[in-house]
Structure formats: structure tokens, C-alpha cells
Design a protein around this motif. Structure first.
Motif, PDB file in Angstrom:
ATOM      1  N   ALA A  62      -1.003  14.095  -6.278  1.00 18.18           N
ATOM      2  CA  ALA A  62       0.411  13.749  -6.120  1.00 18.18           C
ATOM      3  C   ALA A  62       0.797  13.745  -4.645  1.00 18.18           C
ATOM      4  CB  ALA A  62       1.273  14.739  -6.897  1.00 18.18           C
ATOM      5  N   SER A  63       0.277  14.693  -3.864  1.00 18.60           N
ATOM      6  CA  SER A  63       0.565  14.748  -2.437  1.00 18.60           C
ATOM      7  C   SER A  63       0.015  13.506  -1.725  1.00 18.60           C
ATOM      8  CB  SER A  63      -0.043  16.009  -1.835  1.00 18.60           C
ATOM      9  OG  SER A  63       0.193  16.066  -0.440  1.00 18.60           O
ATOM     10  N   ALA A  64      -1.206  13.099  -2.090  1.00 25.88           N
ATOM     11  CA  ALA A  64      -1.796  11.898  -1.496  1.00 25.88           C
ATOM     12  C   ALA A  64      -0.997  10.655  -1.890  1.00 25.88           C
ATOM     13  CB  ALA A  64      -3.253  11.759  -1.936  1.00 25.88           C
ATOM     14  N   LEU A  65      -0.494  10.640  -3.129  1.00 23.62           N
ATOM     15  CA  LEU A  65       0.315   9.513  -3.591  1.00 23.62           C
ATOM     16  C   LEU A  65       1.596   9.404  -2.769  1.00 23.62           C
ATOM     17  CD1 LEU A  65       0.949   7.246  -5.632  1.00 23.62           C
ATOM     18  CD2 LEU A  65       1.989   9.010  -7.091  1.00 23.62           C
ATOM     19  N   VAL A  66       2.256  10.514  -2.514  1.00 21.85           N
ATOM     20  CA  VAL A  66       3.485  10.509  -1.721  1.00 21.85           C
ATOM     21  C   VAL A  66       3.227   9.908  -0.341  1.00 21.85           C
ATOM     22  CG1 VAL A  66       5.150  11.988  -0.532  1.00 21.85           C
ATOM     23  CG2 VAL A  66       4.620  12.390  -2.941  1.00 21.85           C
ATOM     24  N   ASP A  67       2.105  10.292   0.272  1.00 23.42           N
ATOM     25  CA  ASP A  67       1.765   9.749   1.592  1.00 23.42           C
ATOM     26  C   ASP A  67       1.592   8.234   1.533  1.00 23.42           C
ATOM     27  OD1 ASP A  67       1.846  12.277   2.664  1.00 23.42           O
ATOM     28  OD2 ASP A  67      -0.326  12.594   2.541  1.00 23.42           O
ATOM     29  N   LYS A  68       0.934   7.751   0.500  1.00 19.03           N
ATOM     30  CA  LYS A  68       0.723   6.309   0.352  1.00 19.03           C
ATOM     31  C   LYS A  68       2.040   5.578   0.094  1.00 19.03           C
ATOM     32  CE  LYS A  68      -3.774   5.864   0.777  1.00 19.03           C
ATOM     33  NZ  LYS A  68      -4.369   5.046   1.880  1.00 19.03           N
ATOM     34  N   LEU A  69       2.896   6.155  -0.718  1.00 17.88           N
ATOM     35  CA  LEU A  69       4.150   5.497  -1.073  1.00 17.88           C
ATOM     36  C   LEU A  69       5.038   5.283   0.151  1.00 17.88           C
ATOM     37  CD1 LEU A  69       5.170   7.137  -4.471  1.00 17.88           C
ATOM     38  CD2 LEU A  69       3.954   4.989  -4.056  1.00 17.88           C
ATOM     39  N   GLU A  70       4.935   6.154   1.132  1.00 20.32           N
ATOM     40  CA  GLU A  70       5.720   5.982   2.359  1.00 20.32           C
ATOM     41  C   GLU A  70       5.379   4.649   3.017  1.00 20.32           C
ATOM     42  OE1 GLU A  70       8.681   6.704   4.747  1.00 20.32           O
ATOM     43  OE2 GLU A  70       8.082   8.184   3.237  1.00 20.32           O
ATOM     44  N   GLY A  71       4.091   4.293   3.030  1.00 22.81           N
ATOM     45  CA  GLY A  71       3.666   3.021   3.607  1.00 22.81           C
ATOM     46  C   GLY A  71       4.168   1.828   2.816  1.00 22.81           C
ATOM     47  N   TYR A  72       4.196   1.958   1.493  1.00 23.92           N
ATOM     48  CA  TYR A  72       4.675   0.857   0.649  1.00 23.92           C
ATOM     49  C   TYR A  72       6.173   0.643   0.843  1.00 23.92           C
ATOM     50  CZ  TYR A  72       0.227   0.553  -1.796  1.00 23.92           C
ATOM     51  OH  TYR A  72      -1.102   0.352  -2.095  1.00 23.92           O
ATOM     52  N   LEU A  73       6.904   1.723   0.970  1.00 22.48           N
ATOM     53  CA  LEU A  73       8.341   1.612   1.195  1.00 22.48           C
ATOM     54  C   LEU A  73       8.639   1.001   2.566  1.00 22.48           C
ATOM     55  CD1 LEU A  73       9.402   5.037  -0.309  1.00 22.48           C
ATOM     56  CD2 LEU A  73      10.030   2.788  -1.214  1.00 22.48           C
ATOM     57  N   SER A  74       7.853   1.382   3.564  1.00 26.04           N
ATOM     58  CA  SER A  74       8.023   0.821   4.899  1.00 26.04           C
ATOM     59  C   SER A  74       7.739  -0.674   4.894  1.00 26.04           C
ATOM     60  CB  SER A  74       7.098   1.535   5.889  1.00 26.04           C
ATOM     61  OG  SER A  74       7.192   0.962   7.180  1.00 26.04           O
ATOM     62  N   PHE A  75       6.691  -1.074   4.186  1.00 24.48           N
ATOM     63  CA  PHE A  75       6.359  -2.496   4.077  1.00 24.48           C
ATOM     64  C   PHE A  75       7.499  -3.254   3.413  1.00 24.48           C
ATOM     65  CE2 PHE A  75       4.866  -6.027   1.485  1.00 24.48           C
ATOM     66  CZ  PHE A  75       4.114  -6.766   2.387  1.00 24.48           C
TER      67      PHE A  75
END
Length: 236
Positions: A62-75
């Protein structure tokens, strides 16, 4: 939207620690923190008009997912949507690997807008696949909910990811995408190569032990020579 925490409600062999309902358009998503004899984890459940689907993540996943989601939101914030897009198009993709589970993140766009498809596959106790589709308008709230739950309930339940390298991606002109990711288990290190068909999302994969990679590369080199594939074709 409703929010309930610290309920410690038992369901089967699971204790429910916290739960939050997030309504997005015509869908409802439940983000739950649960605990069983194997540890504490986060469950994301999608409730549609005629279906229910879910993915389960360890606290580390879940922690790794949160980190990835930040990039998707920025995109999403910096890249305009295409309102004239008719066919579903892939915009971004990632893979997360944790023990027997793999998570596929695919940001897609069609005439109805953008959404993130989060798919989970598991090899034990038997091969299985499940997924949720989150509209972009609700992704930030879900990400913040997961991050909040990790902050409150993740201490003591985090473990290290066994990835040996970042996943690599290769797209072909035939509507296929190939993912390469290295991992390890009690039998040693290995490389998993996954083929994904863009149209259907169907995935297949092979696993190559690290000890066989050099021989595997040799066979590929011989195949390239016999098929008369020149350097330009390989680089393309």
C-alpha cells in the motif's frame, strides 16, 4: 461519504480496524484496514451497480502504491485530457511486486474520461486475478485515505520489497506491451516477462531463473541472427 474508524469488527478470521466509504460518480469504494493471523493489510473494494471487486495490499504494498499514485496524479494535472478520444488508450503503466502478489497500474483514457485500473494477481494458493477501476476524479481522495491509514495503523507491519530492479517496459507496434521485472523467493532470483494485450488487457507471463538468463540471451541472439533481424529492427 461516511467514515468509521477503530471499529475492531470481526468478519470471519479478519478483524476490521478501520473503514472509509468514498463515493465517486456512480461507484462506491470502501478502503478498509484489516488484520488476521498473517498481519495487517489494506483492502480496496469497488461496488458498482451489478458487481463487486477488490484488491488486497500489505502495508508495504500500500505504501508503494501511494508513491506511484502521486506520479499518476501529477501526470493528470499537467496533461490535458482528449475529449474526442473514442477508443480506450493506455497513458501510463507500472508493476509492483510483493511476495506472491503482483499489482498492475494502468492509467487509461476513453470518451468518458480517465481512470486507473489497479489489478492484482496472485500465484498462491492458486492463480487468481482481481481488479478495481478508479475514476481520476476520486483517485486523490483514495490515495490520501490509504496514506492516512498507513500513518495511523502501519507501524510494525511494514516489510521490505523483494524487487531487485525497477520494472522495465517494452511496447510493440502490434498492440502488445512486455514487462520485465526481477524478483526473488526462497528458491532464488528470477526474471518474469509478462505480455499484455492492449485491446483486452489479457496477460501471460514466463519466469526465467537468474541462472538461466545468460543461456536465454544466447538463444535470443541466435534467433535474431536466423530471422535476419538487423540492428535497425532490433532498436525499433
Amino acid at each position: 461519504m461516511s467514515d468509521s474508524e477503530h471499529r475492531n469488527k470481526k468478519g470471519g478470521n479478519e478483524d476490521e480496524i478501520a473503514s472509509k466509504l468514498i463515493s465517486v460518480a456512480y461507484k462506491r469504494f470502501y478502503v478498509d484496514v484489516k488484520q488476521n493471523t498473517r498481519g495487517r493489510f489494506i483492502k480496496i473494494a469497488e461496488m458498482g451497480a451489478n458487481h463487486k471487486s477488490r484488491v488486497v495490499l500489505s502495508m508495504s504494498a500500500a505504501s508503494a502504491l501511494v508513491d506511484k499514485l502521486e506520479g499518476y496524479l501529477s501526470f493528470h494535472d499537467t496533461t490535458p485530457e482528449d475529449p474526442k478520444r473514442e477508443e480506450t488508450t493506455d497513458l501510463m503503466s507500472d508493476i509492483l511486486n510483493f511476495e506472491t502478489r503482483r499489482y498492475y497500474l494502468d492509467l487509461k483514457e476513453n470518451s468518458r474520461g480517465r481512470f486507473l485500473r489497479l489489478a492484482q494477481t496472485s500465484s498462491l494458493p492458486r492463480p487468481s486475478r482481481s481488479q478495481v477501476a478508479i475514476p481520476m476524479v476520486g483517485l486523490k481522495e483514495i490515495k490520501e485515505c490509504i496514506a492516512d491509514f498507513i500513518s495511523k495503523f502501519g507501524e510494525g507491519y511494514m516489510d521490505s520489497n523483494s524487487d531487485l530492479m525497477d520494472a522495465m517496459t517494452l511496447k510493440s507496434e502490434l498492440g502488445k506491451t512486455f514487462y520485465f521485472d526481477a524478483n526473488q523467493n526462497d528458491r532464488g532470483s528470477f526474471l518474469r516477462v509478462s505480455e499484455v494485450k492492449s485491446a483486452s488487457g489479457f496477460r501471460t507471463s514466463i519466469t526465467i531463473p537468474a541462472s538461466s538468463l545468460t543461456a536465454f540471451r544466447k538463444v535470443l541472439t541466435e534467433a535474431i541472427e536466423k530471422l535476419n533481424i538487423d540492428k535497425t529492427d532490433v532498436e525499433a
